[in-house]
Design a protein around this motif. Sequence first.
Motif, PDB file in Angstrom:
ATOM      1  N   GLU A 156      -4.757  -7.196   9.069  1.00 51.36           N
ATOM      2  CA  GLU A 156      -5.479  -6.034   8.551  1.00 51.36           C
ATOM      3  C   GLU A 156      -4.726  -4.743   8.842  1.00 51.36           C
ATOM      4  O   GLU A 156      -4.560  -3.885   7.968  1.00 51.36           O
ATOM      5  CB  GLU A 156      -6.881  -5.970   9.158  1.00 51.36           C
TER       6      GLU A 156
ATOM      7  N   THR B  31      -3.063  -2.778   5.543  1.00 55.12           N
ATOM      8  CA  THR B  31      -3.637  -1.476   5.164  1.00 55.12           C
ATOM      9  C   THR B  31      -2.642  -0.332   5.361  1.00 55.12           C
ATOM     10  O   THR B  31      -2.707   0.682   4.659  1.00 55.12           O
ATOM     11  CB  THR B  31      -4.919  -1.187   5.957  1.00 55.12           C
ATOM     12  N   SER B  32      -1.725  -0.493   6.290  1.00 57.46           N
ATOM     13  CA  SER B  32      -0.742   0.562   6.559  1.00 57.46           C
ATOM     14  C   SER B  32       0.597   0.314   5.870  1.00 57.46           C
ATOM     15  O   SER B  32       1.492   1.163   5.923  1.00 57.46           O
ATOM     16  CB  SER B  32      -0.510   0.697   8.072  1.00 57.46           C
TER      17      SER B  32
ATOM     18  N   VAL C 273      -2.180  -2.753  -4.540  1.00 57.44           N
ATOM     19  CA  VAL C 273      -3.020  -3.639  -3.736  1.00 57.44           C
ATOM     20  C   VAL C 273      -2.433  -5.041  -3.810  1.00 57.44           C
ATOM     21  O   VAL C 273      -2.303  -5.607  -4.903  1.00 57.44           O
ATOM     22  CB  VAL C 273      -4.474  -3.658  -4.248  1.00 57.44           C
TER      23      VAL C 273
ATOM     24  N   THR D 236       0.817  -1.215   0.000  1.00 55.29           N
ATOM     25  CA  THR D 236       0.000   0.000   0.000  1.00 55.29           C
ATOM     26  C   THR D 236       0.851   1.265   0.000  1.00 55.29           C
ATOM     27  O   THR D 236       0.448   2.295  -0.548  1.00 55.29           O
ATOM     28  CB  THR D 236      -0.963   0.029   1.212  1.00 55.29           C
TER      29      THR D 236
END
Length: 240
Positions: free
Chosen positions: A180, A184-185, A161, A156
């Motif tokens: 997660e 995401t980070s 992605v 990311t």
Amino acid sequence: MASKMLLRPINIAFNAYRSHCGTNNLVHVAINEKTGIATVTMQRQPVNSLNYELLTELKSAFEELGSKKIKGAILTSSLKTIFSGGLDIMEMYQAKEDRAKAFWTALQDAWITLFSTPYPTVAAINGHSPAGGCLLSLSCEYRVMVNNYTIGLNETKLGIVAPFWFMSSMKNTISSRESELALTSGRLYSTEEAFKVGLIDEIAENKEDCLAKAEKFFLRFKGINSIARAFTKDRLRGKI
């Protein structure tokens, strides 16, 4: 053209694989006949970036090892401070359609082959291991990492992605919640942080210590039926 790996004996105790299709021996495989342990070493300068040729050689090496009576395989790097820098960005930048398709197929094939080996595998992580390097590590059953390096799926941060099978590999190793937060980070964990969350299993002081601890992992399967072990691994990983 895909690389084709052929077996070539180099001395009484070891065997090696080499490419005969124009690559520069991007993967070296040695089998210690005394211990039955194979060591697969990535050696693509400068950072073991995963291009089509390296991925193809990795797949071929692990497939060929499946036909040998080995007790296990260790995946490591010949570089001093890098395990693998991840996917080769040039394979994705303005790539021709045929090459792009071949590259992504090679990446998935290499992952599937390593992830589903019937024999046990250990990643001896002797350097930084971001993105695709982390994926290779997660594909192994056990991970030993030298201190003071970093590891993680940081796609990311690059505006990418991660494919679902990257994510599934991480969720198979650490908790869904931790996955997660990390995915995401684009988090990169230090060696100690990775150990605390279970992303790696042991910490080593240097490469020699890393390889020694990796070899010890295989001792736990002494007296374990190899077929029963392989089927159990397949049942556990087949749903991912």
